[in-house]
Design a protein around this motif. Sequence first.
Motif, short mmCIF file in Angstrom:
data_model
loop_
_atom_site.label_atom_id
_atom_site.label_comp_id
_atom_site.label_asym_id
_atom_site.label_seq_id
_atom_site.Cartn_x
_atom_site.Cartn_y
_atom_site.Cartn_z
N SER A 108 0.97 -1.34 0.07
CA SER A 108 -0.23 -0.07 0.02
C SER A 108 0.84 1.04 0.02
CB SER A 108 -0.74 -0.06 1.11
OG SER A 108 -1.83 -1.23 1.17
N ASP A 141 -5.71 -0.96 -5.11
CA ASP A 141 -5.27 -1.44 -3.62
C ASP A 141 -6.19 -2.67 -3.13
OD1 ASP A 141 -3.66 -2.34 -1.48
OD2 ASP A 141 -3.69 -0.15 -0.67
N GLU A 142 -5.84 -3.81 -3.52
CA GLU A 142 -6.62 -5.05 -2.88
C GLU A 142 -8.24 -4.70 -3.32
OE1 GLU A 142 -6.07 -6.50 0.87
OE2 GLU A 142 -3.98 -5.76 0.95
MG LIG Z 1 -2.16 -2.67 2.06
#
Ligand SMILES: [Mg+2]
Lengths: 281, 261
Positions: free
Chosen positions: B42, B152-153
């Motif tokens: 991240s 991000d995910e």
């Molecule tokens: Mg993360």
Amino acid sequence: MISDAPVLQQSSEPVESAAAPSRLSRYARPVLGLLLPATLALAWELVVWLGWSNGRLVPPPSRVFAAIADLARSGELLRHIAATLWRVGLGFAFGVVAGTLLGAISGYWSLARRLLDPTVQALRAIPSLAWVPLFILWLGIFETSKIALIAAGVFFPVYLGVMGAILSVDRKIVEVGRTFRLSGFAMIRRILLPAVLPAYVVSLRVGLGLGWMFVVAAELIGASEGLGYLLLDGQQLGKPAQILAAIVIFAILGKLTDWLIELAAAPFLRWQDAFSRTKGA
Amino acid sequence: MLALDRVSKTYPNGVEALARFSAEIGQGEIIAIIGGSGCGKSTLLRAIAGLDRASSGTVTLDSEVIASPHAKIGIIFQEPRLLPWLSVADNIGFGIADLPASERREKVARALERVGLADKARAWPRELSGGQAQRVAIARALVPQPEVLLLDEPFSALDAFTRRDLQDHLLDLWADTRPTLILVTHDVDEAVVLADRVLVMRPRPGRLFDQIEINLTRPRDRNSPLFETFKRSVLTSLDRSLDRNVPDRDATQGPGQAMWW
Ligand SMILES: [Mg+2]
Ligand SMILES: Nc1ncnc2c1ncn2[C@@H]1O[C@H](COP(=O)(O)OP(=O)(O)OP(=O)(O)O)[C@@H](O)[C@H]1O
């Protein structure tokens, strides 16, 4: 889409049966709430009508309404209502402007918050009525001191509401604004303002409530007109019907102005109204 | 081209989240970043997005240094982060507010159509399911036509079925304008389905451990033996990255990195 279908079918029945009682209770609830006071009023009316009590200290509804009608006919009522509304309106306006400005500054700049907030919190700890003698000394016995007192009452909830709302704006949503490169002003207009609006409306309503409380205090202290004056006059001349009439009108005006705020804010808060409806249930 | 040159990030609390991460990513490439929790994925994405500044090193997009959010770079977070006070259509149009209203309306309508939510245009975000909300977030990020889209995910909060659906959907949307995609994921399947190249990271400090090219034609068959092979090699690399006894392969890492006492 295909996966949605069975879920919908499954849930359609419980949803409908759940909706029916909630629709019923939406109308039933206010009626239920009215039941007790209406019954009591009616019973008291009956008691006095039957002669079981003379109703001198606690006049029955009919006499209270007669008092209101009398005041209205002479034009007195309008004059008193206008005086009180004027004071509340002006005090509310000043309190809201000051509370919003300082609350926004404290919420937005942490340096300003460190400088300002301890003082405001300390002032808040003082019961506002304690200011009355000072306000009278400073500002005289007439309108200015009354409006200042009301403004002070309105100021604190608005200040706290605005500051708290700004502080609790979701950082993740602010980040969305940043990824779209919003400038300071656009960030305020497009992210911060809508985000704080619900809490702001609540603080305005709390502030208005306090404004009504403080107008009574201000008018009891010394006034020649206004609903608070009607209260005092009723007490000194022993006219309980007039006192109750003033109280009833206070209640109506308080509810009405509160409802006006709610009404004015409603179009901007439509996005969350289902939430507050479920919260109220 | 997106170039990451020795990007490092040390947080004020002393955590070395990212250490000299270098990579070159071609326009239109799809990159998956995978690695153990806390290895700086991240952090890396936020540095590329310009949301946080790297402590040292540079991110350059077409020779322009990125230090703050950039019009050509969009990001999608793990949560949809829709603005609850805007309708679905207004959320999608959020990033193109400067365009004339008619053009904006047209783009939003097309995007709604494209993510299959045309009937939800006037709905509030709270009325959407998780998958629908994430599709709106994807549309919102794609409508300004970024050259680079960071994710991000993005699908990790969704169930397996919805996740697959959205992976296919993302590829569909990607094919329209072919932006560069950089996707952080914990799901090896997802990495192999989507990516041209999988970057494996390892933690403490966060750094690049391995790269795996996925030479599979699209659309990819999740059940083919070749798919399994690539999956296994990503998994193996991931396992090795978490094993402290395995030294770094990347020679650009400083001395001492390979010590394992
Ligand atoms: Mg993360
Ligand atoms: N704002 C911050 N301040 C201090 N340390 C941070 C901050 N954000 C992340 N870290 C630390 O930096 C390291 C990398 O964090 P990061 O969020 O980039 O990991 P990640 O790879 O995304 O992990 P995950 O897979 O769990 O999301 C972690 O050790 C984390 O504790």
